[in-house]
Design a protein around this motif. Structure first.
Motif, PDB file in Angstrom:
ATOM      1  N   VAL A 446       0.806  -1.217   0.000  1.00 23.82           N
ATOM      2  CA  VAL A 446       0.000   0.000   0.000  1.00 23.82           C
ATOM      3  C   VAL A 446       0.839   1.268   0.000  1.00 23.82           C
ATOM      4  O   VAL A 446       0.426   2.303  -0.529  1.00 23.82           O
ATOM      5  CB  VAL A 446      -0.972  -0.022   1.202  1.00 23.82           C
ATOM      6  CG1 VAL A 446      -0.225   0.195   2.522  1.00 23.82           C
ATOM      7  CG2 VAL A 446      -2.077   1.007   1.024  1.00 23.82           C
ATOM      8  N   GLN A 447       2.060   1.225   0.565  1.00 24.38           N
ATOM      9  CA  GLN A 447       2.878   2.437   0.608  1.00 24.38           C
ATOM     10  C   GLN A 447       3.329   2.897  -0.775  1.00 24.38           C
ATOM     11  O   GLN A 447       3.698   4.053  -0.966  1.00 24.38           O
ATOM     12  CB  GLN A 447       4.097   2.234   1.516  1.00 24.38           C
ATOM     13  CG  GLN A 447       5.159   1.283   1.004  1.00 24.38           C
ATOM     14  CD  GLN A 447       4.910  -0.151   1.425  1.00 24.38           C
ATOM     15  OE1 GLN A 447       3.783  -0.525   1.721  1.00 24.38           O
ATOM     16  NE2 GLN A 447       5.975  -0.949   1.466  1.00 24.38           N
ATOM     17  N   VAL A 448       3.273   1.979  -1.752  1.00 26.00           N
ATOM     18  CA  VAL A 448       3.641   2.333  -3.124  1.00 26.00           C
ATOM     19  C   VAL A 448       2.589   3.251  -3.758  1.00 26.00           C
ATOM     20  O   VAL A 448       2.821   3.851  -4.806  1.00 26.00           O
ATOM     21  CB  VAL A 448       3.849   1.055  -3.964  1.00 26.00           C
ATOM     22  CG1 VAL A 448       4.225   1.370  -5.394  1.00 26.00           C
ATOM     23  CG2 VAL A 448       4.920   0.174  -3.328  1.00 26.00           C
ATOM     24  N   SER A 449       1.434   3.391  -3.108  1.00 23.65           N
ATOM     25  CA  SER A 449       0.353   4.213  -3.655  1.00 23.65           C
ATOM     26  C   SER A 449       0.806   5.625  -3.969  1.00 23.65           C
ATOM     27  O   SER A 449       0.334   6.228  -4.944  1.00 23.65           O
ATOM     28  CB  SER A 449      -0.814   4.268  -2.658  1.00 23.65           C
ATOM     29  OG  SER A 449      -1.296   2.994  -2.348  1.00 23.65           O
ATOM     30  N   THR A 450       1.714   6.179  -3.180  1.00 22.10           N
ATOM     31  CA  THR A 450       2.130   7.566  -3.376  1.00 22.10           C
ATOM     32  C   THR A 450       2.678   7.784  -4.778  1.00 22.10           C
ATOM     33  O   THR A 450       2.340   8.766  -5.444  1.00 22.10           O
ATOM     34  CB  THR A 450       3.181   7.964  -2.328  1.00 22.10           C
ATOM     35  OG1 THR A 450       2.640   7.751  -1.016  1.00 22.10           O
ATOM     36  CG2 THR A 450       3.566   9.431  -2.473  1.00 22.10           C
ATOM     37  N   ARG A 451       3.509   6.878  -5.248  1.00 22.69           N
ATOM     38  CA  ARG A 451       4.035   7.035  -6.611  1.00 22.69           C
ATOM     39  C   ARG A 451       3.166   6.346  -7.650  1.00 22.69           C
ATOM     40  O   ARG A 451       3.135   6.752  -8.806  1.00 22.69           O
ATOM     41  CB  ARG A 451       5.477   6.531  -6.706  1.00 22.69           C
ATOM     42  CG  ARG A 451       5.723   5.091  -6.307  1.00 22.69           C
ATOM     43  CD  ARG A 451       7.229   4.818  -6.261  1.00 22.69           C
ATOM     44  NE  ARG A 451       7.565   3.500  -5.763  1.00 22.69           N
ATOM     45  CZ  ARG A 451       7.767   2.430  -6.514  1.00 22.69           C
ATOM     46  NH1 ARG A 451       7.651   2.532  -7.829  1.00 22.69           N
ATOM     47  NH2 ARG A 451       8.098   1.276  -5.987  1.00 22.69           N
ATOM     48  N   PHE A 452       2.439   5.308  -7.254  1.00 24.23           N
ATOM     49  CA  PHE A 452       1.578   4.578  -8.174  1.00 24.23           C
ATOM     50  C   PHE A 452       0.454   5.463  -8.716  1.00 24.23           C
ATOM     51  O   PHE A 452       0.079   5.374  -9.880  1.00 24.23           O
ATOM     52  CB  PHE A 452       0.995   3.355  -7.458  1.00 24.23           C
ATOM     53  CG  PHE A 452       0.146   2.457  -8.319  1.00 24.23           C
ATOM     54  CD1 PHE A 452       0.688   1.781  -9.394  1.00 24.23           C
ATOM     55  CD2 PHE A 452      -1.191   2.265  -8.036  1.00 24.23           C
ATOM     56  CE1 PHE A 452      -0.081   0.940 -10.183  1.00 24.23           C
ATOM     57  CE2 PHE A 452      -1.983   1.424  -8.815  1.00 24.23           C
ATOM     58  CZ  PHE A 452      -1.420   0.769  -9.884  1.00 24.23           C
ATOM     59  N   LEU A 453      -0.073   6.348  -7.863  1.00 26.00           N
ATOM     60  CA  LEU A 453      -1.187   7.214  -8.246  1.00 26.00           C
ATOM     61  C   LEU A 453      -0.739   8.601  -8.688  1.00 26.00           C
ATOM     62  O   LEU A 453      -1.570   9.423  -9.077  1.00 26.00           O
ATOM     63  CB  LEU A 453      -2.168   7.348  -7.078  1.00 26.00           C
ATOM     64  CG  LEU A 453      -2.742   6.052  -6.504  1.00 26.00           C
ATOM     65  CD1 LEU A 453      -3.627   6.355  -5.305  1.00 26.00           C
ATOM     66  CD2 LEU A 453      -3.533   5.291  -7.557  1.00 26.00           C
TER      67      LEU A 453
END
Length: 499
Positions: A446-453
């Motif tokens: 879930v922490q990858v959301s910052t760059r994923f989105l």
């Protein structure tokens, strides 16, 4: 027209200054934190010889600037280590196939051409890292430019578009856009592809969107824009007075071929991995995914090496990571809900609903050209403009008036901002972001959301409206971005976990 062109030119120059300044800021912060603190993991500079004899280079003489070369090599951290290794040695290990080939290919080309004279000065691996930094920072500037041009088309408001692009320049995932990561290439190709698509350059846009799938796996989701556009065209063709089944078949074939073309690079890369890892091996040597009915290497790697899977990250020990991702997830959800609440009937019908009056009016509303042929300008679409023209339907007219008067609540010292965008145009961006949010929350780390989105235009459009309204939430958005830029450059550059 000339005044509008002058404004676009002035905004573009202003945006260029912001984009370049933001990259200098991020790179300066990375250098500052690296010089101030010791990295958590010092193994980033370890680089054993390539396994393949064809990729192994002969021993090079000592470099002339070893300290500069060493500093660049040590700055390559996290996934950047994989990208640099692939650029130097190719795909040696199974887990390296999680990293798509566009960035390593660009790095290899630059290091053997533009920056080749620097190899005797700082060493080949440092040149690889330098190539990655230069490519990504230049690509980021072009991504900001394309986001602005796309926003002008979609939002129909140059000020909103400029604010959205400036927000992108200082987005919370900024450190990844200035590192040896694939975010910048993906952003410029996906946003640039959407810009060309909105301009009607469908084949050119398809090429850009396909290349985005060579940078990141989620590039294949851009095929959704092609599919939605084909659905709209099918609706228009079906409800036209002179219904042409040949036109309907042509639309279906064009949409299918463009979608397949976007999926093509990712599928080809999976086939390449299968040939390298599975072909020519005995049954005992085959990896488990090679024996599967549908041998998808990417899915296996994500599950086996990184523990990616539905609800697999829902553990108590991962609560800090959910907290780290909560700002971007909240901002993305607010963006989606905001536009859905503005036009609920459009979103519920996927923008494809045709009212009884529209279907009856299709024949009479088609204008006839000088040679007796029906003009395509008469084909009706489900939009706010079409509904307002139907003066006989009071209910639809009231809905239209309510949508047209929809404004962002202003502060006392600011004038209200009127939304001028077409809900049917916004819809595919909202659907795309919704799928991305669900995937990030339920499936991914879930922490990858910052760059994923971070490459989703809808987030910046929503944030631009909020900031333009003068609401205090605008200050929170800026504070969030600034905090993550400082924290991200501190943690990420020193090999501490960030996103």
């Amino acid at each position: 027209m000339r005044a509008s062109g002058n404004r676009l030119g002035a905004h573009t120059r202003r945006l260029l200054r912001y984009a370049v300044a933001s990259r200098f800021l991020v790179v300066a912060l990375i250098i500052f934190w690296r010089s101030l603190l010791s990295p958590y993991d010092t193994s980033a500079s370890i680089n054993p010889p390539c396994l393949s004899a064809t990729n192994s280079s002969s021993p090079l003489p000592p470099v002339l600037l070893p300290r500069v070369g060493s500093a660049i090599e040590r700055s390559i951290v996290w996934d950047g280590v994989y990208f640099a290794r692939i650029a130097e040695c190719g795909y040696e290990y199974e887990q390296t196939y999680a990293f798509l080939p566009l960035l390593p290919l660009c790095v290899t080309i630059f290091s053997k051409s533009v920056f080749a004279p620097l190899v005797p000065l700082i060493g080949y691996r440092a040149v690889l890292g330098l190539s990655g930094y230069v490519i990504n920072n230049i690509a980021f500037v072009f991504a900001a430019f394309y986001l602005y041009r796309l926003s002008v088309i979609v939002m129909k408001d140059e000020k909103v578009a400029l604010r959205a692009a400036i927000l992108f320049c200082f987005n919370p995932a900024s450190v990844f856009y200035s590192s040896v990561y694939s975010e910048s290439l993906f952003a410029v190709l996906s946003i640039g592809g959407l810009y060309h698509f909105m301009n009607g350059n469908y084949n050119y846009a398809t090429l850009w969107l396909a290349l985005s799938g060579c940078a990141r796996s989620n590039g294949v989701l851009n095929a959704g824009y092609i599919c939605y556009h084909a659905m709209k065209q099918l609706k228009e063709a079906y409800f036209s007075r002179k219904r042409s089944y040949l036109l309907i078949v042509t639309i279906l074939l064009a949409g299918a071929l463009r979608s397949i073309f976007i999926f093509g690079p990712f599928i080809s890369f999976q086939a390449y991995g299968y040939l390298n890892m599975c072909m020519g091996r005995s049954v005992a040597e085959l990896r488990p995914w090679c024996k599967a009915r549908l041998p998808l290497l990417y899915n296996y790697i994500q599950s086996h090496y990184w523990g990616v899977g539905f609800l697999r990250y829902f553990q108590v020990k991962q609560l800090p990571n959910f907290l780290l991702a909560s700002p971007i997830l909240s901002l993305a959800l607010c963006s989606i809900v905001y536009y859905v609440k503005l036009w609920p009937e459009v979103f519920l019908s996927l923008g494809l609903r045709v009212s009884q009056k529209e279907s009856k009016m299709v024949g009479s509303s088609l204008s006839t050209g000088p040679e007796g042929q029906a003009s395509t300008a008469g084909i009706l679409e489900y939009s706010a403009t079409n509904l307002s023209q139907d003066s006989g339907d009071l209910k639809l007219r009231k809905k239209t008036v309510r949508r047209e008067k929809m404004v962002i609540e202003p502060s006392k010292d600011k004038a209200p901002e009127r939304l001028q965008c077409d809900p049917v145009v916004i819809l595919p961006f909202a659907l795309h972001l919704s799928f991305m949010v669900a995937t990030a929350f339920f499936v991914m780390h879930v922490q990858v959301s910052t760059r994923f989105l971070s490459a989703s235009p809808l987030i910046y459009w929503f944030a631009s409206h909020i900031i333009g309204s003068g609401k205090r939430w605008g200050h929170f958005i800026w504070a969030y971005s600034a905090a993550y830029i400082f924290i991200g450059t501190l943690l990420f550059s020193n090999f501490y976990p960030f996103t």
